[in-house]
Design a protein around this motif. Structure first.
Motif, mmCIF file in Angstrom:
data_model
loop_
_atom_site.group_PDB
_atom_site.id
_atom_site.type_symbol
_atom_site.label_atom_id
_atom_site.label_comp_id
_atom_site.label_asym_id
_atom_site.label_seq_id
_atom_site.Cartn_x
_atom_site.Cartn_y
_atom_site.Cartn_z
ATOM 1 N N PRO A 136 0.839 -1.195 0.000
ATOM 2 C CA PRO A 136 0.000 0.000 0.000
ATOM 3 C C PRO A 136 0.878 1.250 0.000
ATOM 4 N N THR A 162 -0.068 -3.304 11.922
ATOM 5 C CA THR A 162 -0.455 -4.653 11.499
ATOM 6 C C THR A 162 -0.536 -4.690 9.970
ATOM 7 N N PRO A 163 -0.589 -5.885 9.367
ATOM 8 C CA PRO A 163 -0.669 -5.953 7.901
ATOM 9 C C PRO A 163 -1.825 -5.168 7.294
ATOM 10 N N ASP A 164 -2.912 -4.975 8.053
ATOM 11 C CA ASP A 164 -4.038 -4.201 7.525
ATOM 12 C C ASP A 164 -3.922 -2.714 7.867
ATOM 13 N N GLY A 165 -2.768 -2.287 8.384
ATOM 14 C CA GLY A 165 -2.525 -0.874 8.641
ATOM 15 C C GLY A 165 -2.991 -0.367 9.985
ATOM 16 N N ARG A 166 -3.390 -1.264 10.889
ATOM 17 C CA ARG A 166 -3.891 -0.839 12.202
ATOM 18 C C ARG A 166 -2.720 -0.653 13.172
ATOM 19 N N ARG A 212 4.509 -0.252 7.108
ATOM 20 C CA ARG A 212 4.003 -0.635 8.428
ATOM 21 C C ARG A 212 4.757 0.064 9.555
ATOM 22 N N THR A 246 3.407 -10.573 3.226
ATOM 23 C CA THR A 246 2.130 -11.258 3.411
ATOM 24 C C THR A 246 1.695 -11.845 2.066
ATOM 25 N N ARG A 249 -3.120 -11.644 -3.039
ATOM 26 C CA ARG A 249 -4.449 -12.182 -3.330
ATOM 27 C C ARG A 249 -4.452 -12.820 -4.706
#
Length: 330
Positions: A136, A162-166, A212, A246, A249
């Motif tokens: 990202p 985290t991998p989802d940006g949190r 990250r 990670t 997809r």
């Protein structure tokens, strides 16, 4: 263009070509007197170019770096190269799209008509490669902070997202205290930015995904550079399996245990795959493709035994391909 303006451009080009010039040598190259040379140097300084006068028997002139960006002097090939580079700028850094477009417009505005036509003829459309899996976009402020720490050899203090940006809160189960690391190198590989750093608290080298990293305020604390645990930074990043990647997809994603060390698999694994350490001679590889047969074909390129193949669809694809090649070899 007047003779004086042309001479100033030539002088600037000469100063940019070498670290230092003797005054007499510059005068000879330009066909002017030393007095005219001094006047030309002062004119360039007035335009914002930081030209230093070097004293002593080996003195002369040197073009330094200034506090503001002066006008640039590019030859024809350099101007077209910059125009092409601006059109192919990766989208891995957020917040710079408008700046890139403005830079390209500004460059074309000052190009001679013949060069502008050549640059327009090279209007490009970039098509994404399916085997490139850029991260990202990274906030430009994050990249500047990390780059500043690398350039100035300062300790970098940051939280890991985290991998989802949190960004985990202190009460969350996945919360970890801030990392305090010696920022050594920034590496871009397949559209992903990595920070190579040494963590004194762990006495270990680490590779972090830059998107990250949530940096804290600059520490201003310096450190002495350490030798890398590899011949070069490229080899180190490519052979580091625990670098925060990670799975990409894909329509199909499978996993196997491979009879190869993790650093070997990490170096040659396709983009968007994940390598995990099992023991000194084995590793787990998770990867994807457009079909189960595609994954099986990629696994074959490692020329190593595999086990614990999952899911069942991947095991079926391996059997199908084995039968197909067995028939072909008869």
């Amino acid at each position: 263009m007047s003779s004086t303006s042309a001479r100033l451009l030539t002088l600037l080009s000469l100063l940019g070509a070498r670290p230092r010039w003797a005054g007499a040598e510059l005068s000879d190259r330009l066909g002017i007197s030393t007095r005219t040379l001094r006047r030309d140097v002062e004119d360039l300084r007035g335009l914002g170019y930081p030209i230093s006068v070097l004293k002593g028997p080996n003195g002369g002139y040197r073009l330094g770096t200034g506090g503001r960006l002066p006008p640039l002097l590019l030859d024809d090939e350099q101007a077209v190269a910059v125009a092409v580079a601006l059109q192919t700028t990766p989208t891995s850094v957020s917040g710079i799209d408008d700046a890139v477009a403005r830079a390209l417009t500004s460059l074309k505005q000052v190009m001679p008509a013949r060069l502008r036509a050549e640059a327009d003829a090279l209007h490009l459309t970039t098509i994404r490669n399916y085997w490139e899996f850029p991260a990202p976009p990274i906030p430009s402020a994050t990249l500047r902070t990390v780059g500043h720490a690398v350039r100035n050899r300062h300790l970098l203090r940051f939280d890991q997202l985290t991998p989802d940006g949190r960004r985990p809160d202190p009460g969350d189960p996945d919360f970890a205290p801030p990392v305090r690391a010696e920022a050594h190198h920034l590496v871009v590989w397949a559209g992903r930015w990595y920070l190579v750093a040494y963590v004194p608290g762990e006495e270990a080298w680490r590779v972090y995904r830059v998107e990250r990293i949530h940096p804290h305020a600059p520490t201003g604390v310096g450190f002495e550079p350490r030798p890398l645990p590899a011949p070069d930074v490229t080899s180190y990043v490519m052979a580091t399996y625990d670098r925060g990647d990670t799975p990409a997809r894909w329509q199909c994603t499978g996993t196997v245990v491979m009879d190869l060390p993790a650093d070997v698999v990490a170096r040659w694994a396709p983009g968007g795959s994940v390598v995990e350490f099992v023991d000194t001679t084995r590793s787990r590889l998770t990867l994807g493709a457009w079909s189960w047969a595609g994954i099986a074909g990629l696994l074959a390129t490692f020329d190593a035994d595999i086990s614990d193949v999952r899911p069942a669809e991947l095991r079926d694809a391996c059997r199908t391909i084995a039968d197909r090649y067995a028939r072909a070899s008869r």
